[in-house]
Each structure stands twice: as structure tokens, then as C-alpha cells.
Design a protein around this motif. Structure first.
Motif, PDB file in Angstrom:
ATOM      1  N   ARG A 113      50.950  71.081   8.065  1.00  0.00           N
ATOM      2  CA  ARG A 113      51.220  70.758   9.474  1.00  0.00           C
ATOM      3  C   ARG A 113      52.619  71.236   9.832  1.00  0.00           C
ATOM      4  N   ARG A 114      52.708  71.905  10.965  1.00  0.00           N
ATOM      5  CA  ARG A 114      53.975  72.476  11.390  1.00  0.00           C
ATOM      6  C   ARG A 114      54.216  72.172  12.863  1.00  0.00           C
ATOM      7  N   GLY A 115      55.415  72.492  13.333  1.00  0.00           N
ATOM      8  CA  GLY A 115      55.706  72.339  14.747  1.00  0.00           C
ATOM      9  C   GLY A 115      55.479  70.934  15.240  1.00  0.00           C
ATOM     10  N   TRP A 116      54.727  70.801  16.329  1.00  0.00           N
ATOM     11  CA  TRP A 116      54.498  69.497  16.946  1.00  0.00           C
ATOM     12  C   TRP A 116      53.193  68.858  16.456  1.00  0.00           C
ATOM     13  N   ASP A 117      52.602  69.386  15.372  1.00  0.00           N
ATOM     14  CA  ASP A 117      51.316  68.874  14.889  1.00  0.00           C
ATOM     15  C   ASP A 117      51.364  67.370  14.642  1.00  0.00           C
ATOM     16  N   LEU A 118      50.315  66.691  15.077  1.00  0.00           N
ATOM     17  CA  LEU A 118      50.165  65.265  14.798  1.00  0.00           C
ATOM     18  C   LEU A 118      49.599  65.061  13.404  1.00  0.00           C
ATOM     19  N   GLY A 119      49.814  63.855  12.867  1.00  0.00           N
ATOM     20  CA  GLY A 119      49.214  63.495  11.593  1.00  0.00           C
ATOM     21  C   GLY A 119      50.235  63.326  10.492  1.00  0.00           C
ATOM     22  N   PRO A 120      49.773  63.188   9.247  1.00  0.00           N
ATOM     23  CA  PRO A 120      50.670  62.941   8.110  1.00  0.00           C
ATOM     24  C   PRO A 120      51.591  64.125   7.865  1.00  0.00           C
ATOM     25  N   ARG A 121      52.898  63.850   7.807  1.00  0.00           N
ATOM     26  CA  ARG A 121      53.885  64.927   7.668  1.00  0.00           C
ATOM     27  C   ARG A 121      54.735  64.815   6.415  1.00  0.00           C
ATOM     28  N   GLY A 122      54.662  63.685   5.702  1.00  0.00           N
ATOM     29  CA  GLY A 122      55.483  63.581   4.512  1.00  0.00           C
ATOM     30  C   GLY A 122      55.102  62.404   3.635  1.00  0.00           C
ATOM     31  N   LEU A 123      54.988  62.657   2.332  1.00  0.00           N
ATOM     32  CA  LEU A 123      54.903  61.603   1.323  1.00  0.00           C
ATOM     33  C   LEU A 123      56.251  61.648   0.614  1.00  0.00           C
ATOM     34  N   ASP A 124      57.137  60.730   0.963  1.00  0.00           N
ATOM     35  CA  ASP A 124      58.542  60.821   0.560  1.00  0.00           C
ATOM     36  C   ASP A 124      58.795  60.231  -0.817  1.00  0.00           C
ATOM     37  N   VAL A 176      53.175  61.040  15.552  1.00  0.00           N
ATOM     38  CA  VAL A 176      52.356  60.500  16.650  1.00  0.00           C
ATOM     39  C   VAL A 176      52.888  61.065  17.971  1.00  0.00           C
ATOM     40  N   ARG A 177      52.121  60.903  19.038  1.00  0.00           N
ATOM     41  CA  ARG A 177      52.557  61.428  20.332  1.00  0.00           C
ATOM     42  C   ARG A 177      53.793  60.717  20.869  1.00  0.00           C
ATOM     43  N   ASP A 178      53.819  59.392  20.710  1.00  0.00           N
ATOM     44  CA  ASP A 178      54.911  58.622  21.300  1.00  0.00           C
ATOM     45  C   ASP A 178      55.238  57.437  20.403  1.00  0.00           C
ATOM     46  N   ARG A 179      56.356  57.518  19.734  1.00  0.00           N
ATOM     47  CA  ARG A 179      56.788  56.431  18.856  1.00  0.00           C
ATOM     48  C   ARG A 179      56.833  55.103  19.580  1.00  0.00           C
ATOM     49  N   ASP A 180      57.337  55.114  20.810  1.00  0.00           N
ATOM     50  CA  ASP A 180      57.568  53.862  21.520  1.00  0.00           C
ATOM     51  C   ASP A 180      56.278  53.210  22.005  1.00  0.00           C
ATOM     52  N   VAL A 181      55.205  53.966  22.108  1.00  0.00           N
ATOM     53  CA  VAL A 181      53.890  53.395  22.413  1.00  0.00           C
ATOM     54  C   VAL A 181      53.271  52.794  21.159  1.00  0.00           C
ATOM     55  N   PRO A 216      64.890  67.325  20.073  1.00  0.00           N
ATOM     56  CA  PRO A 216      65.064  65.934  19.651  1.00  0.00           C
ATOM     57  C   PRO A 216      63.811  65.390  18.980  1.00  0.00           C
ATOM     58  N   LEU A 217      64.017  64.537  18.024  1.00  0.00           N
ATOM     59  CA  LEU A 217      62.904  63.839  17.384  1.00  0.00           C
ATOM     60  C   LEU A 217      63.248  62.374  17.273  1.00  0.00           C
ATOM     61  N   ARG A 218      62.220  61.536  17.327  1.00  0.00           N
ATOM     62  CA  ARG A 218      62.386  60.095  17.249  1.00  0.00           C
ATOM     63  C   ARG A 218      61.653  59.556  16.031  1.00  0.00           C
ATOM     64  N   MET A 219      62.276  58.598  15.356  1.00  0.00           N
ATOM     65  CA  MET A 219      61.682  58.001  14.164  1.00  0.00           C
ATOM     66  C   MET A 219      61.877  56.494  14.185  1.00  0.00           C
ATOM     67  N   ILE A 220      61.038  55.809  13.439  1.00  0.00           N
ATOM     68  CA  ILE A 220      61.234  54.382  13.181  1.00  0.00           C
ATOM     69  C   ILE A 220      60.471  54.030  11.913  1.00  0.00           C
ATOM     70  N   THR A 221      60.999  53.097  11.154  1.00  0.00           N
ATOM     71  CA  THR A 221      60.358  52.652   9.926  1.00  0.00           C
ATOM     72  C   THR A 221      59.622  51.347  10.168  1.00  0.00           C
ATOM     73  N   GLU A 257      56.599  55.544   8.292  1.00  0.00           N
ATOM     74  CA  GLU A 257      57.614  56.021   9.231  1.00  0.00           C
ATOM     75  C   GLU A 257      56.907  56.805  10.331  1.00  0.00           C
ATOM     76  N   LEU A 258      57.110  56.388  11.575  1.00  0.00           N
ATOM     77  CA  LEU A 258      56.531  57.085  12.715  1.00  0.00           C
ATOM     78  C   LEU A 258      57.522  58.122  13.227  1.00  0.00           C
ATOM     79  N   LEU A 259      57.003  59.301  13.542  1.00  0.00           N
ATOM     80  CA  LEU A 259      57.803  60.421  14.005  1.00  0.00           C
ATOM     81  C   LEU A 259      57.182  60.959  15.298  1.00  0.00           C
ATOM     82  N   SER A 260      57.993  61.224  16.315  1.00  0.00           N
ATOM     83  CA  SER A 260      57.472  61.844  17.534  1.00  0.00           C
ATOM     84  C   SER A 260      58.514  62.800  18.100  1.00  0.00           C
ATOM     85  N   PHE A 261      58.025  63.727  18.922  1.00  0.00           N
ATOM     86  CA  PHE A 261      58.870  64.749  19.523  1.00  0.00           C
ATOM     87  C   PHE A 261      58.808  64.609  21.045  1.00  0.00           C
TER      88      PHE A 261
END
Length: 233
Positions: free
Chosen positions: A54-65, A141-146, A181-186, A198-202
């Protein structure tokens, strides 16, 4: 509802996927389940499709940290096993300094190696292996705050919201606009110690939905994914 107890991975080549996770210390215990002594297990099934990174603005799982002591040494280890990392992303949060890099495995399985000046307790502190268990799963996800109120209403504990706009992170995430800009929250369980989400949105970008027929396809939680969450879709 949290913590994350298992990660579902659909593999076009299950043997190659098992070998990839073995590089990071995961051992098969039977029935396609790989694990370390703590943290989420990895449940492998066969897929007739092949996954992609997954690259760019793709939704879905982006990292197993996973944590590592030394990112450069870790990159040498994965290279010796036949894998390579992408661009290195750097983050500074007050006294915290982090470097991270994505290693894309079979079907785009995204292991992210993280070197941090401050980190949560993990197997990196107690075992002789060079990396920790999967301590966090990053999901775009599309919107972290939602999304956040859905999870906190279901019992998850949210950390402080974070926002970045850094070209090194853009390169690490392979974004079309490096300093976007990117937004995150744990989101974590009450104990705060188990595998987190961790949710990530652009913000302001048109997110793309990509297939989850192969690679990381879903999560196994202590309860149900909150109704309305994009993680369930």
C-alpha cells in the motif's frame, strides 16, 4: 475490545510468508499460527490472489511495527535474509527521537522497524533477539477524528492526537506529496502494554480503497470492531 490478539495474513505463498516472519522471530506453533512469547499472533491462510504494498493515500493496514535497538544494524540483518527496506523516516516529538523504515514482505506485508530513544517495554528488553514483538498495528483510515469516538465508546483508550508534515515521513510512506500533513493517534487497552492500534489519516487527500484479498487482511480483537469503523470494511 482491544488489545489486538491476532493479525490475519492471507498468503499467495504461505511458506514464503512464514519464512519472512521467521526473520523477525516468529515461530509456527501449528495450524498456520506464528507467534512470539507475547503480543499478537499471526494467522496465515492461503490466498488465490497476490497482494501489493500500500502506497500513497491507500486505506488499510500500513504497518506491523517492531522495535529495534539499531536501525542500521537491523537493515543489515534483513538484507542478509534477502529483504530490503525503503526510505528512512525520522520523527522528533519533544525529547523523543525515532527513525523507522518499512520492509515489504510477501504480498506487501508491511513490517516497520522502529528505532526510538524512548519506547514502551517489549521483548527487546528481555530477550536476546534483535527485534521486539509486533507492538503496534498502523491502519490508514479516511478520517482519524471520525474513527476515534467509535473506538473510545467501545472501551479503547486514546493517546494524544498527533499531526506531522515532514518530507522524510512522506518519503518513508511513499506519499505523492512528500510534506503532506498526516494525522495519527494510538488506541490501546486499559493495561496499555499489549499490541495497540494506531490510526493514520491524510487530511485533504482523496484516499484509495485497495483489495484485502492478500497480505494483512484483518485483526482479531478481544471484542468486535466498532460498528461504522473502516477497519471492518
Amino acid at each position: 475490545m482491544l488489545p489486538i490478539r491476532g493479525i490475519d495474513v492471507a498468503a499467495s505463498d504461505p511458506a514464503a510468508t512464514r519464512d519472512f516472519f521467521a526473520v523477525f522471530g516468529y515461530v509456527e506453533g501449528g495450524d498456520g499460527v506464528l507467534s512470539r512469547s507475547v503480543g499478537a499472533s499471526v494467522h496465515i491462510s492461503r490466498s488465490n490472489a497476490k497482494g501489493v504494498v500500500r502506497r500513497g493515500w491507500d486505506l488499510g493496514p500500513r504497518g506491523l511495527d517492531v522495535y529495534v535497538h539499531d536501525l542500521d544494524e537491523a537493515l543489515t540483518r534483513v538484507a542478509a535474509a534477502g529483504w530490503s527496506g525503503g526510505a528512512i523516516g525520522a520523527i522528533a516529538l519533544g525529547p523523543v527521537r525515532m527513525r523507522q523504515v518499512l520492509v515489504a514482505g510477501p504480498d506487501g506485508v508491511p513490517i516497520v522497524m522502529v528505532e526510538s530513544s524512548h519506547r514502551r517495554p517489549s521483548l527487546l528488553d528481555t530477550e536476546s533477539h534483535w527485534c521486539s514483538e509486533i507492538y503496534s498495528v498502523v491502519w490508514c483510515v479516511r478520517d482519524r477524528d471520525v474513527e476515534v469516538p467509535l473506538w473510545t465508546a467501545a472501551g479503547a483508550t486514546a493517546g494524544p492526537p498527533l499531526e506531522f508534515a515532514d518530507s522524510s515521513l512522506g518519503a518513508y510512506l511513499d506519499l505523492p506529496v512528500a510534506d503532506s500533513p498526516l494525522r495519527m493517534i494510538t488506541l490501546a487497552s486499559d493495561d496499555g502494554a499489549s499490541t495497540r492500534l494506531e490510526l493514520l489519516s491524510f487530511p485533504g487527500q482523496q484516499a484509495s480503497v485497495t483489495s484485502r484479498d492478500a497480505g494483512v487482511t484483518g485483526l482479531r480483537l478481544g471484542g468486535e470492531v466498532p460498528e461504522g469503523s473502516e477497519i471492518a470494511s
